[in-house]
Design an enzyme around this catalytic site. Structure first.
Site, PDB file in Angstrom:
ATOM      1  N   GLU A 198       0.825  -1.205   0.000  1.00 30.56           N
ATOM      2  CA  GLU A 198       0.000   0.000   0.000  1.00 30.56           C
ATOM      3  C   GLU A 198       0.866   1.264   0.000  1.00 30.56           C
ATOM      4  O   GLU A 198       0.845   2.074   0.938  1.00 30.56           O
ATOM      5  CB  GLU A 198      -0.978  -0.049   1.170  1.00 30.56           C
ATOM      6  CG  GLU A 198      -1.967  -1.205   1.013  1.00 30.56           C
ATOM      7  CD  GLU A 198      -2.973  -1.300   2.138  1.00 30.56           C
ATOM      8  OE1 GLU A 198      -2.900  -0.481   3.077  1.00 30.56           O
ATOM      9  OE2 GLU A 198      -3.832  -2.195   2.088  1.00 30.56           O
ATOM     10  N   ASN A 254       5.578   4.738   7.128  1.00 34.35           N
ATOM     11  CA  ASN A 254       5.112   3.354   7.126  1.00 34.35           C
ATOM     12  C   ASN A 254       5.491   2.678   8.434  1.00 34.35           C
ATOM     13  O   ASN A 254       6.596   2.859   8.947  1.00 34.35           O
ATOM     14  CB  ASN A 254       5.728   2.603   5.941  1.00 34.35           C
ATOM     15  CG  ASN A 254       5.141   1.221   5.785  1.00 34.35           C
ATOM     16  OD1 ASN A 254       5.588   0.277   6.415  1.00 34.35           O
ATOM     17  ND2 ASN A 254       4.135   1.099   4.941  1.00 34.35           N
ATOM     18  N   HIS A 307     -18.216 -10.177   5.111  1.00 32.03           N
ATOM     19  CA  HIS A 307     -16.928  -9.557   5.423  1.00 32.03           C
ATOM     20  C   HIS A 307     -16.292 -10.279   6.597  1.00 32.03           C
ATOM     21  O   HIS A 307     -16.914 -10.447   7.648  1.00 32.03           O
ATOM     22  CB  HIS A 307     -17.100  -8.072   5.772  1.00 32.03           C
ATOM     23  CG  HIS A 307     -15.796  -7.394   6.056  1.00 32.03           C
ATOM     24  ND1 HIS A 307     -15.501  -6.795   7.262  1.00 32.03           N
ATOM     25  CD2 HIS A 307     -14.700  -7.226   5.278  1.00 32.03           C
ATOM     26  CE1 HIS A 307     -14.284  -6.287   7.217  1.00 32.03           C
ATOM     27  NE2 HIS A 307     -13.777  -6.531   6.029  1.00 32.03           N
ATOM     28  N   GLU A 360     -12.884  -9.725   8.630  1.00 33.09           N
ATOM     29  CA  GLU A 360     -11.602  -9.114   8.981  1.00 33.09           C
ATOM     30  C   GLU A 360     -10.922 -10.010  10.002  1.00 33.09           C
ATOM     31  O   GLU A 360     -11.421 -10.197  11.115  1.00 33.09           O
ATOM     32  CB  GLU A 360     -11.801  -7.704   9.552  1.00 33.09           C
ATOM     33  CG  GLU A 360     -10.523  -7.066  10.061  1.00 33.09           C
ATOM     34  CD  GLU A 360      -9.388  -7.092   9.037  1.00 33.09           C
ATOM     35  OE1 GLU A 360      -8.360  -7.753   9.302  1.00 33.09           O
ATOM     36  OE2 GLU A 360      -9.540  -6.464   7.971  1.00 33.09           O
ATOM     37  N   GLU A 400      -5.226  -7.004   1.829  1.00 35.99           N
ATOM     38  CA  GLU A 400      -3.949  -7.079   2.571  1.00 35.99           C
ATOM     39  C   GLU A 400      -3.260  -8.435   2.408  1.00 35.99           C
ATOM     40  O   GLU A 400      -2.348  -8.757   3.162  1.00 35.99           O
ATOM     41  CB  GLU A 400      -4.130  -6.769   4.067  1.00 35.99           C
ATOM     42  CG  GLU A 400      -4.577  -5.367   4.377  1.00 35.99           C
ATOM     43  CD  GLU A 400      -6.094  -5.217   4.376  1.00 35.99           C
ATOM     44  OE1 GLU A 400      -6.579  -4.122   4.033  1.00 35.99           O
ATOM     45  OE2 GLU A 400      -6.785  -6.202   4.726  1.00 35.99           O
ATOM     46  N   GLU A 435      -7.015  -7.027  -2.999  1.00 37.60           N
ATOM     47  CA  GLU A 435      -6.607  -5.624  -2.893  1.00 37.60           C
ATOM     48  C   GLU A 435      -5.106  -5.572  -3.172  1.00 37.60           C
ATOM     49  O   GLU A 435      -4.685  -5.343  -4.281  1.00 37.60           O
ATOM     50  CB  GLU A 435      -6.936  -5.076  -1.509  1.00 37.60           C
ATOM     51  CG  GLU A 435      -6.571  -3.605  -1.354  1.00 37.60           C
ATOM     52  CD  GLU A 435      -6.596  -3.168   0.082  1.00 37.60           C
ATOM     53  OE1 GLU A 435      -7.022  -2.033   0.340  1.00 37.60           O
ATOM     54  OE2 GLU A 435      -6.182  -3.949   0.965  1.00 37.60           O
ATOM     55  N   GLU A 493      -9.366   3.742  -0.738  1.00 41.25           N
ATOM     56  CA  GLU A 493      -9.484   4.190   0.647  1.00 41.25           C
ATOM     57  C   GLU A 493      -8.452   5.258   0.988  1.00 41.25           C
ATOM     58  O   GLU A 493      -8.703   6.142   1.822  1.00 41.25           O
ATOM     59  CB  GLU A 493      -9.353   3.000   1.595  1.00 41.25           C
ATOM     60  CG  GLU A 493      -8.003   2.302   1.539  1.00 41.25           C
ATOM     61  CD  GLU A 493      -7.988   0.993   2.312  1.00 41.25           C
ATOM     62  OE1 GLU A 493      -8.071   1.041   3.546  1.00 41.25           O
ATOM     63  OE2 GLU A 493      -7.900  -0.064   1.667  1.00 41.25           O
TER      64      GLU A 493
END
Length: 709
Positions: free
Chosen positions: A179, A201, A421, A423, A492, A510, A516
């Site tokens: 990312e 980061n 979803h 997570e 991720e 992704e 986002e």
């Protein structure tokens, strides 16, 4: 002196005798293998007789197994080889993807397989090369053998020696995330620009000053487009590249596990393919199927349940900060268990509530969207990334204001499905423990797709997102989901390497900097005209486009803005291919721009044909695609902060047919930063051979629908 010269001549003759050259079917790409001095395997690649990869070494460095007998040193598979056997072959097939950019894909290559023996260890290793007209792939193969049954890879030493200081589009070599904003620089500037590239980061990766990730796109000074990546990443760590920035030589750099080792191998075994794509036309890189072709054919016997999806969801309002995933702010009183949540104080901002989810279901049904994603439906979000992370989610228990059965019944009555979803908070052992029950729940209520996430440090601690252990976990999720007829969209996770051919229920990932980040400060306007050359080479991305209200402060307290024009957002549905496309904005924002939203309603997500009309990395991309099973075409054009003018000849349309052409274009005074929502919509009738002349604003684009009459 004469004796030394004679010995040198014999060595040269021996090396020449060991050289093997194979051409691509069309003769554009040439690959030569030879054993260098000391029995070191090497290869080199050229394109139209122009060097692409100079002579580069191959091999693996092995680690000593701590359980092996004391005093026994491990023999590396780096040198001391002799050629035991060479075989060549030609392969040509045409296969049909379950979904994709085209209805059929041709897989045509010439192959060279070199079997090497290492007399000092008694071991054998085969290096297999496949040579296509748009590049090459190679991998290491280890047959089961008495002297090489089990081994540990300390490091892989596959080199890619470039011919000069190429321009490169790169992100830092991070073992845990992709990312990043892409850096555009010559190879010689990677070291000097690395510190700025990683600023801010929080990754646990020990950064190399010259380490970059694949897929790496480059352009040579003489106009060759070169891309390095990998294909069929299975049971092996993901590959990064370390650069010798004096000689411009890349060496593979594998993701380690918690002990520092890279891979644990049981023979027989094949590594992933290392790939080099090359062309003198940037459009060929985008149109290449080399990565897909190097993967195994589909392993699922039944694929009728797999389908492309256009969806909306309860997501963007939480990303922007107006609503929350968590049900209550009363963190200390919350523990895993539905009883505690029944007595917790709601925070009044929980997004996944019955009323709002019904509103999204109604919106989807009205506008032809097939699914609604709901994030934050299940208990555990109050402190999901910290205190109880290891066992925070059970993936089956909803919050009190989310009626699982009633909402599913309501969605089905409207002809819409809910998208699950999960997570995991990177607590992968916990997820694997609950996975079967979670998939069974989905099956019971008719969910057919899951968006999974891996935010945070991996548990077990010390491992990395792209390690061998995690690569195996991601694939296990896909294969287990397939048993329940569930499609997977993992966020991720490790970057894709074409495994969607083998497991087409892997409909998206992704694994890059998505939309986002526009709510977190923004991405550069060139971001979406780089990703198709880099991240998308391995497979589709769930980029979540379609943010038409580009100025977030109009409906929230978030001060950020989208770094494209409104029309530029429409273009992404065509320029960034995915069978999984989200209409990511809020229903009320689409209602505000309903005439522009019509393109999102109309655009397909599965295609019979794709034509890359214009392309230059980081500058512009123009793509035309023919919708699956129809005569309709859609065109998208996207550019960077400099704008672009496109001249499009409609020579791909069917002869003798007329098309209703609707053009969504930037207005004359549009720009992504000053006037992003200025657009025009025009209609005309066109036919094959007509020409469209379109001007893209700074950070803008265009979208065109061509509906056959």
């Amino acid at each position: 002196m004469r004796k030394i010269q004679f010995i040198g001549l014999l060595l040269l003759l021996a090396m020449a005798a060991s050289a093997q050259t194979v051409l691509s079917p069309g003769g554009r790409v040439s690959l030569t293998f030879r054993l260098a001095a000391g029995g070191v395997p090497t290869y080199q690649v050229s394109y139209k007789e122009r060097p692409v990869v100079l002579q580069s070494r191959l091999g693996l460095e092995l680690a000593k197994d701590k359980h092996a007998s004391k005093g026994i040193e491990e023999t590396d598979l780096m040198d001391g080889f002799e050629v035991a056997e060479t075989r060549t072959a030609t392969f040509d097939e045409t296969w049909k993807p379950v979904w994709g950019e085209t209805a059929t894909i041709r897989n045509h290559y010439n192959e060279l397989a070199v079997t090497l023996s290492q007399p000092s260890s008694g071991r054998r290793m085969t290096i297999r090369f496949r040579v296509y007209d748009d590049g090459i792939g190679f991998r290491y193969e280890f047959p089961q053998q008495q002297e090489l049954n089990y081994f540990i890879v300390k490091e892989e030493h596959s080199q890619f020696a470039m011919t000069g200081d190429h321009m490169a589009w790169w992100i830092p070599g991070d073992f845990d995330t992709q990312e990043y904003s892409t850096v555009t620089s010559p190879l010689s500037e990677v070291r000097s620009r690395m510190k700025a590239a990683i600023t801010g980061n929080s990754s646990q990766t020990p950064f190399s000053p010259t380490g970059v990730q694949t897929s790496l796109q480059m352009k040579s000074r003489d106009g060759l487009y070169i891309n390095i990546h990998e294909a069929a990443l299975v049971d092996y760590p993901a590959m990064h590249l370390n650069l010798d920035d004096r000689n411009f030589v890349f060496t593979s750099w594998l993701t380690p596990d918690a002990t520092g080792n890279k891979a644990y191998i049981q023979t027989p075994f094949n590594t992933p393919w290392r790939t080099v794509m090359v062309s003198d036309d940037a459009r060929d890189i985008l149109a290449s199927n080399l990565i897909l072709n190097l993967n195994e054919p589909c392993k699922l016997t039944d694929t009728d349940w797999i389908r492309p999806i256009k969806y909306c969801g309860v997501w963007w309002e939480m990303i922007v900060g107006r609503n929350t995933w968590n049900y209550t702010d009363d963190y200390p009183s919350v523990r895993l268990g539905v009883t505690d949540f029944q007595h917790a104080r709601p925070n009044g901002k929980h997004g996944a509530n019955n009323a709002d989810v019904r509103r999204y279901i109604d919106f989807a049904a009205k506008n032809g969207l097939s699914e609604v994603l709901v994030e934050g439906w299940n208990i555990g979000w109050e402190d999901w990334a910290n205190r109880w992370k290891q066992d925070v989610f059970d993936f089956v228990t909803p919050y009190p204001d989310f009626d699982l059965k009633a909402l599913n019944d309501y969605a089905r009555s409207k002809g819409v499905r809910l998208m699950m979803h999960h997570e995991t908070s990177s607590s992968v052992i916990n997820y694997e423990r609950h996975m079967d029950a979670a998939y069974q729940l989905m099956k019971r209520y008719g969910y057919d797709a899951v968006k999974s996430g891996y935010v945070g440090d991996i548990i077990p601690r010390g491992d990395h997102h792209y390690s061998q252990f995690m690569v195996n976990h991601y694939l296990r999720c896909v294969t287990e989901a397939a048993k329940h007829h569930i499609m997977v969209n993992a966020h991720e996770a490790v970057r894709p390497t074409g495994l969607c051919r083998t497991y087409p229920n892997l409909v998206g990932n992704e694994s890059a900097r998505g939309t986002e980040y526009e709510a977190f400060g923004g991405s550069n306007p060139d971001h979406t005209v780089i990703l198709p050359f880099t991240r998308l080479q391995g497979g589709p991305m769930d980029y979540t486009p379609g943010i038409l209200e580009t100025q977030l402060s109009t409906w929230s307290s978030n001060p950020n803005f989208i770094h494209t024009t409104l029309v530029g957002q429409l273009a992404l549905y065509v320029t960034m291919y995915s069978p999984l496309q989200m209409a990511a904005d809020l229903p009320e924002n689409y209602e505000r721009y309903d005439d522009a939203f019509q393109f999102i309603r109309d655009v397909a997500v599965d295609w019979d044909d794709s034509r890359y009309l214009e392309a230059e990395p980081g500058d512009y991309i123009t793509v035309a695609r023919k919708a699956k099973g129809t005569g309709n075409w859609f065109i998208g054009g996207k550019c960077d902060e400099n704008g672009h003018r496109s001249v499009i000849t409609l020579d791909f349309l069917d002869k003798g047919r007329k098309y209703l052409c609707t053009i969504y274009a930037d207005a004359k005074d549009a720009s992504y930063d000053k006037n992003p929502k200025a657009y025009t919509i025009t209609k005309r009738t066109v036919k094959r051979g007509d020409v469209l002349r379109l001007t893209e604003a700074k950070g803008g684009g265009f979208a065109v629908s061509l509906i056959a009459r």
